[in-house]
Design a protein around this motif. Structure first.
Motif, PDB file in Angstrom:
ATOM      1  N   ASP A  44      -4.191   1.473   6.477  1.00 25.25           N
ATOM      2  CA  ASP A  44      -4.868   0.574   5.545  1.00 25.25           C
ATOM      3  C   ASP A  44      -3.862  -0.440   5.018  1.00 25.25           C
ATOM      4  O   ASP A  44      -2.941  -0.094   4.301  1.00 25.25           O
ATOM      5  N   GLY A  45      -4.037  -1.672   5.405  1.00 27.02           N
ATOM      6  CA  GLY A  45      -3.169  -2.710   4.860  1.00 27.02           C
ATOM      7  C   GLY A  45      -1.818  -2.819   5.511  1.00 27.02           C
ATOM      8  O   GLY A  45      -0.944  -3.515   5.006  1.00 27.02           O
TER       9      GLY A  45
ATOM     10  N   PRO B  50       0.841  -1.203   0.000  1.00 27.70           N
ATOM     11  CA  PRO B  50       0.000   0.000   0.000  1.00 27.70           C
ATOM     12  C   PRO B  50       0.874   1.250   0.000  1.00 27.70           C
ATOM     13  O   PRO B  50       1.902   1.287   0.661  1.00 27.70           O
TER      14      PRO B  50
ATOM     15  N   GLU C  10      -2.374   8.748   3.165  1.00 25.94           N
ATOM     16  CA  GLU C  10      -2.749   7.483   2.544  1.00 25.94           C
ATOM     17  C   GLU C  10      -3.456   7.766   1.238  1.00 25.94           C
ATOM     18  O   GLU C  10      -4.223   8.727   1.142  1.00 25.94           O
TER      19      GLU C  10
ATOM     20  N   LYS D  21      -7.174   9.309   0.691  1.00 25.74           N
ATOM     21  CA  LYS D  21      -7.682   9.834   1.955  1.00 25.74           C
ATOM     22  C   LYS D  21      -7.032  11.179   2.226  1.00 25.74           C
ATOM     23  O   LYS D  21      -5.958  11.469   1.692  1.00 25.74           O
TER      24      LYS D  21
ATOM     25  N   HIS E 151       2.317  -6.202   7.665  1.00 26.05           N
ATOM     26  CA  HIS E 151       0.961  -6.565   7.274  1.00 26.05           C
ATOM     27  C   HIS E 151       0.848  -8.062   7.457  1.00 26.05           C
ATOM     28  O   HIS E 151       1.639  -8.817   6.903  1.00 26.05           O
TER      29      HIS E 151
ATOM     30  N   ARG F 242      -2.379   2.078  13.080  1.00 27.51           N
ATOM     31  CA  ARG F 242      -3.064   1.139  12.189  1.00 27.51           C
ATOM     32  C   ARG F 242      -3.378   1.852  10.886  1.00 27.51           C
ATOM     33  O   ARG F 242      -4.155   2.805  10.874  1.00 27.51           O
TER      34      ARG F 242
END
Ligand code: HEM
Lengths: 554, 329
Positions: A287-288, A238, A268, A271, A450, A285
């Motif tokens: 995404d991914g 990501p 990100e 976003k 991840h 935390r």
């Protein structure tokens, strides 16, 4: 342990006309492998095989220690290495043990699963002919409601009940086998979760220096070390970017850390850019991926102005040496220094490098080699200057933290002095160039990971625990009631309702259950109407404890 | 506060010592009682030739309680009962001192008292003794096991005080999490029960040998112990109770390790030994459920499991370095 008797390891061979030897051998091996004894042996082997993994340093835990071990035991180490001694948990023999164990496990639970489902769907069995031969036996007067009343009492106590003519059969405690199967199945799922994480997970480590100019975006190249699962390729990572805005660390007077916090800006894809904080024990935390704070240190800002007056600045992390005061060492390299402005050419023998020792809190008097406290109370940078060919062009990837020792040994790089600097101080070298120590920035050590298997692991561990408790504390048992007239078994099967009839009761614990006698007695009391019929029977554990009391001698 | 805690620990050790000695006296008087009873008429007896260690070389065939027959025996039995009572009272007093020592230590450190090896051993042993008192309340007939239990307590608590002692310090940030509290609380609790569990396990192994007719040294100690079957049963109950808690503790540790270090499991020496202990205890439960495995073999596995726990507690902190090395040595 009566229902789950081992299947015979070596079944009696049926005499056949043309015995297929190979098939028989295979079938026998399979039986052998899926026996509980084999499982036990394999469990043992697994425990023993794990021991070297704690005694020898492991590559994926502490590669430096493995190297150390190689220098300390030059003869032994390569041989151990061949045997997989430094990667025990990935070694052939360790894998062989657990794969066999899990094969055995699957081979063991599948037939049991089938049997258990069948048992769950079938009715409790017909009462044996002679109830007085069962471990528990009792005779009581027929209660008012007859067989139906007995069945009702049992149902209220959550027994599974079948009425056949003048007989009642009831069974309870299926939870034991259900739990046991859930437990063992969860073990397989745990392994599957681990495999999933291994195949589809990735992780990378790097240092991140504070400041926008040092921000990092998630690509393979950006990691000092990266591990990608076999099913991950670099394109799957990501694409987030992270900037360290501030790092706060508080320490106790003893130097022991009290709290950490890293404030970052996260960008990100898709976003809005956001600010976030993370710390030890509370990862970021994304995404991914998750980002973990593993360590921290200082990156001295070192400006070098070469003999032609051109300045360059190095802001490289200095690695901590492991002491409480965060003494750190590192290097500032200026391979492009001393570029002749007239010719535009670079003399590779005039490259500059400074190795240094940074002490956030230097002692009051020399030697300045060990910092006394982790925050910058009295910062001091101990620099050694080198000039010459740093060997960075030779195509051999060099470390950014250490000077290439070969270049020093061959005399291509020469030491040109050393000096201790405080922030803001500068040092004029022999060729008229100057080096300044401008201050420091914080850096953090990050682990970015991840693991798609972690959710599976968590859920299966939950099932594992629940199943384990069911398996350990559940108790399977059967009771039978038969209405007899005049105290002798009535073979005609007619349902007598006369007051003179008796009921014969028998009980059979199907698993190790010393409290069964008590439970049976209570049940009989409840059925016959005296005692406290509606009070639920004591829990199994209580029962076993009470029974146990009488076992001792005194 | 912390000095008070240290003193209380010393007193607790002394109280355990008193309990141990009283148990030993009870044991000795119990033997005297047997000897006296043997001389009484109509007793069926059995001569064992080479009864090394067995006083007089004569023992009763019956392992059941022998009602005192002669008045001498009656007095001895009374004294034995008194010694047993003193032992139990001393154990309760010791456990209370132990508890207060832990609480004051926790107050002094302003956190749960299990941040380093010293506190850890202190807490585990407390759980062990507390669980013992619960067992004792439920099954007073097992009282004589107290000799072994108090012996273990004296050894471990004294080791903690003499070898592992460290002054009060707060936790490092990695340890400062809810999961840490959950993880360590459950590890401590299950370790305490396993610690208690090893007492009937060893007693069973001795008693079983004794009941099978062995009369050499360690078995003779088992003469006055409860019946082998009861000991075996208690061993199983304690382990079956503790194993799921230990399993949960290991899982909680993995959850915490994920948050702190980014991986649930990394084969750090401490984790490796927790894995080994888990597998060995699973092996015990498995062995006990396997009909073809004898109960004493299974029980040996439980004892082995306890050694792996000890290895994890002491060995790993002392011999290996890893992320878990906050033992304070
Ligand atoms: C991955 C390795 C394994 C582990 C960690 C493990 C663990 C356990 C544990 C802790 C128990 C105790 C629960 C209880 O008493 O109910 C148990 C019971 C049992 N296991 Fe396993 N087991 C494993 C593999 C196997 C295999 C391969 C088999 C089949 C051959 C098997 C068959 C059984 C059976 C039948 C029981 C029930 C015993 C009873 O009725 O109490 N297990 N196992």
């Amino acid at each position: 342990m009566t229902i789950l008797d081992e299947r015979p390891a070596t079944p009696a061979e049926a005499p056949r006309r043309r015995p297929n030897r190979l098939l028989a051998l295979l079938r026998n091996s399979w039986r052998q492998l899926t026996s509980m004894r084999t499982a036990l042996v394999l469990l043992f082997l697994l425990a023993i095989a794990a021991i070297p993994g704690s005694v020898l340093p492991q590559r994926n835990v502490s590669p430096e220690k493995v190297n150390e071990y190689f220098t300390e035991h030059p003869d032994l180490a390569p041989r151990l290495d061949q045997l997989g001694g430094f990667d025990v948990f990935g070694s052939v023999w360790f894998s062989a043990i657990y794969l066999l164990l899990f094969t055995s496990l699957i081979g063991c639970i599948t037939p049991r699963l089938r049997d258990h489902i069948r048992a769950l769907r079938s009715k409790p069995p017909v009462a044996p002919k002679r109830l007085d031969r069962l471990p528990q036996h009792s005779v009581l007067p027929l209660p008012a409601g007859g067989v139906a009343a007995i069945a009702e009492v049992l149902r209220r106590r959550r027994w599974r009940v079948t009425v056949r003519g003048n007989e009642v059969s009831a069974e309870k405690g299926y939870l034991k086998e259900t739990g046991n199967l859930i437990f063992h199945t969860s073990l397989v799922v745990v392994l599957a979760g681990v495999a999933l994480g291994h195949w589809y997970g990735w992780s990378g480590n790097r240092l991140l220096v504070a400041g926008e100019d040092k921000s990092f975006c998630n690509t393979r190249q950006q990691y000092a070390e990266a591990k990608l699962g076999p099913r991950v390729d670099t394109g799957n990572l990501p694409g987030f970017c992270v900037t360290l805005d501030r790092f706060d660390a508080r320490f106790l007077e003893s130097g022991q850390p009290a709290s950490f916090n890293a404030a970052v800006t996260v960008d990100e894809p898709g976003k809005a850019t956001r600010a976030a904080d993370f710390s030890v024990n509370s990862p970021l935390r994304l995404d991914g991926a998750n980002m973990y704070l593993l360590g921290h240190g200082y990156a001295p800002i070192i400006r070098y102005t070469d003999r032609y007056g051109r300045s360059q600045t190095s802001i490289e992390p200095f690695l901590t040496t492991g002491d409480m005061g965060l003494t750190s060492e590192g290097m500032a390299a200026f391979p492009d220094a001393n570029l002749d402005p007239k010719t535009g050419k670079r003399d590779s023998n005039l490259q500059m490098a400074f190795t240094g020792l940074y002490l956030p809190t230097a002692p009051d008097a020399p030697p300045y080699v060990r910092s006394e406290y982790p925050t910058e109370r009295k910062p001091m940078l101990n620099l050694v200057a080198y000039r010459g060919n740093l060997g960075l062009d030779a195509g051999i990837p060099g470390s950014v933290y250490q000077l290439d020792q070969r270049q020093i040994r061959t005399g291509k790089v020469k030491q040109v002095g050393d000096k201790v600097l405080k922030p803001g101080e500068s040092w004029k070298l022999d060729d008229g160039s100057t080096v300044e120590f401008l201050g420091t920035r914080r850096y953090i050590t990050l682990s970015v990971r991840h693991d798609p298997g972690s959710g599976v692991l968590l859920v299966s561990c939950g099932f594992l625990l629940a199943g384990l408790m069911g398996s350990l504390f559940g108790r399977r048992r059967r009771v039978f009631f038969r209405v007899t007239s005049g105290g002798s078994p009535d073979p005609t099967g007619e349902t007598p309702t006369s007051g003179s009839s008796l009921v014969e009761a028998g009980g059979l614990p199907r698993t190790d259950y010393p409290g069964f006698a008590d439970e049976f007695a209570q049940l009989v009391a409840a059925v016959s109407g005296d005692g406290r019929p509606d009070e639920p029977a004591g829990t199994d554990r209580d029962g076993s404890d009470r029974a146990g009391t009488r076992e001792g001698t005194d | 506060m912390s000095a008070l805690s240290d003193q209380l620990v010393t007193f607790a050790i002394l109280a355990y010592l008193v309990a141990m000695i009283s148990h030993a006296v009870e044991f000795a008087l119990g033997n005297a009682r047997v000897r006296a009873a043997v001389s009484a008429p109509v007793r069926e007896r059995e001569l064992v030739g080479a009864g090394a260690g067995a006083p007089g070389g004569t023992i009763l065939k019956s392992t059941e309680p022998t009602p005192p027959v002669a008045p001498v025996a009656g007095r001895a039995a009374g004294r034995a009962r008194l010694a047993g009572l003193v032992a139990v009272v001393a154990t309760v007093v010791a456990a209370l001192l132990h508890l207060v020592a832990l609480v004051t230590r926790g107050v002094a450190a302003d956190r749960m008292p299990w941040g380093n090896m010293y506190e850890f051993v202190l807490t585990v042993t407390f759980i062990g003794v507390a669980a013992w008192l619960v067992v004792l309340a439920k099954r007073p007939s097992l009282r004589k096991l107290g000799l072994f239990l108090t012996l273990v307590m004296v050894l471990l608590v004294a080791t903690a005080e003499l070898v592992l002692y460290v002054p009060v310090v707060p936790l490092v940030p990695a340890l400062n999490s809810y999961w840490f509290v959950v993880h360590v609380a459950t590890i401590v609790f299950s370790s305490g029960i396993f610690l208690l569990g090893v007492v009937p396990a060893v007693a069973f192994l001795m008693r079983r040998g004794y009941e099978a007719g062995k009369r050499s040294f360690p078995y003779t100690l088992a003469k006055r112990l409860p019946a082998a079957a009861a000991l075996e049963r208690l061993t199983f109950v304690l382990h079956a109770f503790s194993f799921p808690i230990f399993t949960f503790a290991v899982i909680a540790g993995a959850i915490w390790a994920e948050a702190a270090w980014g991986r649930p499991w990394g084969w750090d020496p401490k984790e490796t030994w927790a894995f080994i202990s888990w597998v060995v205890y699973a092996g015990y439960l498995h062995a006990r459920a396997t009909p073809s495995v004898k109960r004493n073999v299974a029980t040996w596995i439980a004892v082995l499991g306890f050694f792996t726990m000890l290895m994890n507690l002491f060995g790993v902190n002392i011999f290996f370095t890893g992320l878990h090395s906050y033992g304070g040595l």
